[in-house]
Design a protein around this motif. Structure first.
Motif, PDB file in Angstrom:
ATOM      1  N   ASN A 109       0.858  -1.191   0.000  1.00 57.57           N
ATOM      2  CA  ASN A 109       0.000   0.000   0.000  1.00 57.57           C
ATOM      3  C   ASN A 109       0.886   1.230   0.000  1.00 57.57           C
ATOM      4  O   ASN A 109       2.107   1.150  -0.066  1.00 57.57           O
ATOM      5  CB  ASN A 109      -0.948  -0.009   1.213  1.00 57.57           C
ATOM      6  N   ALA A 110       0.272   2.363   0.113  1.00 57.20           N
ATOM      7  CA  ALA A 110       1.027   3.609   0.008  1.00 57.20           C
ATOM      8  C   ALA A 110       1.973   3.814   1.175  1.00 57.20           C
ATOM      9  O   ALA A 110       2.981   4.509   1.058  1.00 57.20           O
ATOM     10  CB  ALA A 110       0.059   4.795  -0.079  1.00 57.20           C
ATOM     11  N   SER A 111       1.684   3.207   2.354  1.00 54.38           N
ATOM     12  CA  SER A 111       2.506   3.435   3.534  1.00 54.38           C
ATOM     13  C   SER A 111       3.811   2.633   3.503  1.00 54.38           C
ATOM     14  O   SER A 111       4.821   3.089   4.032  1.00 54.38           O
ATOM     15  CB  SER A 111       1.721   3.087   4.799  1.00 54.38           C
ATOM     16  N   ARG A 154      -4.586  12.463   4.329  1.00 57.97           N
ATOM     17  CA  ARG A 154      -5.004  11.173   3.786  1.00 57.97           C
ATOM     18  C   ARG A 154      -4.599  11.029   2.321  1.00 57.97           C
ATOM     19  O   ARG A 154      -4.152   9.960   1.889  1.00 57.97           O
ATOM     20  CB  ARG A 154      -6.521  11.024   3.911  1.00 57.97           C
ATOM     21  N   ALA A 155      -4.724  12.103   1.561  1.00 57.59           N
ATOM     22  CA  ALA A 155      -4.348  12.046   0.150  1.00 57.59           C
ATOM     23  C   ALA A 155      -2.841  11.868  -0.019  1.00 57.59           C
ATOM     24  O   ALA A 155      -2.384  11.132  -0.915  1.00 57.59           O
ATOM     25  CB  ALA A 155      -4.816  13.320  -0.559  1.00 57.59           C
ATOM     26  N   THR A 156      -2.049  12.521   0.840  1.00 55.30           N
ATOM     27  CA  THR A 156      -0.589  12.403   0.747  1.00 55.30           C
ATOM     28  C   THR A 156      -0.132  10.985   1.041  1.00 55.30           C
ATOM     29  O   THR A 156       0.792  10.453   0.400  1.00 55.30           O
ATOM     30  CB  THR A 156       0.076  13.395   1.709  1.00 55.30           C
ATOM     31  N   GLU A 157      -0.737  10.315   2.045  1.00 54.14           N
ATOM     32  CA  GLU A 157      -0.355   8.951   2.387  1.00 54.14           C
ATOM     33  C   GLU A 157      -0.682   7.968   1.258  1.00 54.14           C
ATOM     34  O   GLU A 157       0.076   7.019   1.026  1.00 54.14           O
ATOM     35  CB  GLU A 157      -1.076   8.528   3.666  1.00 54.14           C
ATOM     36  N   LYS A 158      -1.755   8.176   0.559  1.00 51.25           N
ATOM     37  CA  LYS A 158      -2.183   7.225  -0.469  1.00 51.25           C
ATOM     38  C   LYS A 158      -1.653   7.557  -1.853  1.00 51.25           C
ATOM     39  O   LYS A 158      -1.794   6.750  -2.774  1.00 51.25           O
ATOM     40  CB  LYS A 158      -3.717   7.178  -0.528  1.00 51.25           C
ATOM     41  N   PHE A 159      -1.060   8.717  -2.013  1.00 53.15           N
ATOM     42  CA  PHE A 159      -0.670   9.139  -3.363  1.00 53.15           C
ATOM     43  C   PHE A 159       0.568   8.378  -3.824  1.00 53.15           C
ATOM     44  O   PHE A 159       1.592   8.321  -3.137  1.00 53.15           O
ATOM     45  CB  PHE A 159      -0.392  10.638  -3.399  1.00 53.15           C
ATOM     46  N   VAL A 160       0.480   7.768  -5.011  1.00 51.38           N
ATOM     47  CA  VAL A 160       1.584   7.093  -5.685  1.00 51.38           C
ATOM     48  C   VAL A 160       1.619   7.611  -7.121  1.00 51.38           C
ATOM     49  O   VAL A 160       0.595   7.584  -7.816  1.00 51.38           O
ATOM     50  CB  VAL A 160       1.412   5.560  -5.666  1.00 51.38           C
ATOM     51  N   LEU A 217      -7.071  13.147  -6.420  1.00 51.55           N
ATOM     52  CA  LEU A 217      -7.130  12.315  -5.219  1.00 51.55           C
ATOM     53  C   LEU A 217      -7.520  13.162  -4.005  1.00 51.55           C
ATOM     54  O   LEU A 217      -8.290  12.702  -3.141  1.00 51.55           O
ATOM     55  CB  LEU A 217      -5.781  11.637  -4.993  1.00 51.55           C
ATOM     56  N   MET A 221     -10.650  12.595  -1.279  1.00 46.93           N
ATOM     57  CA  MET A 221     -10.491  12.493   0.166  1.00 46.93           C
ATOM     58  C   MET A 221     -11.275  13.576   0.892  1.00 46.93           C
ATOM     59  O   MET A 221     -11.846  13.335   1.971  1.00 46.93           O
ATOM     60  CB  MET A 221      -9.001  12.592   0.539  1.00 46.93           C
TER      61      MET A 221
END
Length: 234
Positions: A109-111, A154-160, A217, A221
């Motif tokens: 996942n993004a983390s 939340r968007a920064t953590e999931k952004f790829v 994204l 969010m």
């Protein structure tokens, strides 16, 4: 410098006086069968004295008495015991611990994705319709800035970063001072490949190349956060 004088030795010390007359052979013209008083005694005395040097020096050892000989003979001699060799210590082998079971690998996942090699600034504006949807929450005591920050994190953590270029979408936005700004390390190779295809003249900045992906994204969010808070506070 004063020189020391040599000490003068005067007198005679009887402890250091000695005569060698008894060991000196006496010359005589007499026949051998004629005994001269003192001569035969001197000739035999050296051999006898040599066998017992303590008698020559004038020291006579006292003979052991009969009682002492009886007591020494009656005492049994202690047997000589040899020291025992130390026994070798035995070390008990420790049981081998069982290996822990390997847990199944988590889904990526993004983390837990590897970090990129290029620091990129990410910008996202708030749409006007989203600002209107936040008004009831603001009346309940919440701050619009806090709602935007929650959605932005939340968007920064999931952004790829994706190799597919997304242009900046058309929408009615609030000024960027009311938007969200952050930075994240992204894959520079993907960004360069995207620029080779969509920005061959190198006129766009890195934030402009990724804004379309991140802003889309972020809006998603922000809509989710507004919906959650509306259910909780209204």
């Amino acid at each position: 410098m004063v020189r020391r004088k040599k000490p003068k030795i005067t007198g005679a010390d009887p402890n250091y006086s000695h005569t060698f007359e008894r060991f000196r052979a006496v010359e005589s013209d007499m026949p051998p069968d004629v005994k001269i008083p003192g001569v035969n005694e001197q000739s035999t005395s050296p051999s006898q004295d040599a066998t017992n040097p303590k008698e020559v020096a004038g020291v006579v050892e006292p003979k052991a008495t009969a009682a002492e000989t009886k007591t020494s003979a009656s005492k049994p001699k202690k047997p000589v015991t040899k020291p025992k060799a130390p026994k070798a210590k035995t070390i008990a082998a420790k049981p081998i611990a069982a290996r822990p079971k390997q847990e199944p690998a988590e889904e990526p996942n993004a983390s837990n994705l590897p970090r990129g090699d290029r620091q990129i600034t990410l910008d996202a504006a708030v749409k006007i319709d989203q600002a209107q949807a936040m008004q009831p929450l603001i009346e309940k005591g919440l701050q619009q800035r806090d709602i935007v920050m929650l959605a932005g994190r939340r968007a920064t953590e999931k952004f790829v970063l994706s190799p597919t270029f997304v242009p900046k979408p058309d929408a009615d936005r609030l000024p960027m001072q009311d938007g969200y700004h952050t930075s994240k390390r992204l894959d520079g190779a993907i960004l360069d490949a995207m620029r080779d295809e969509h920005d061959p003249l190198r006129v766009r900045s890195d934030p402009a190349m990724v804004r379309g992906q991140f802003e889309t994204l972020f809006w998603q969010m922000l809509d989710d956060v507004i919906a959650e808070l509306t259910k909780k506070y209204t």
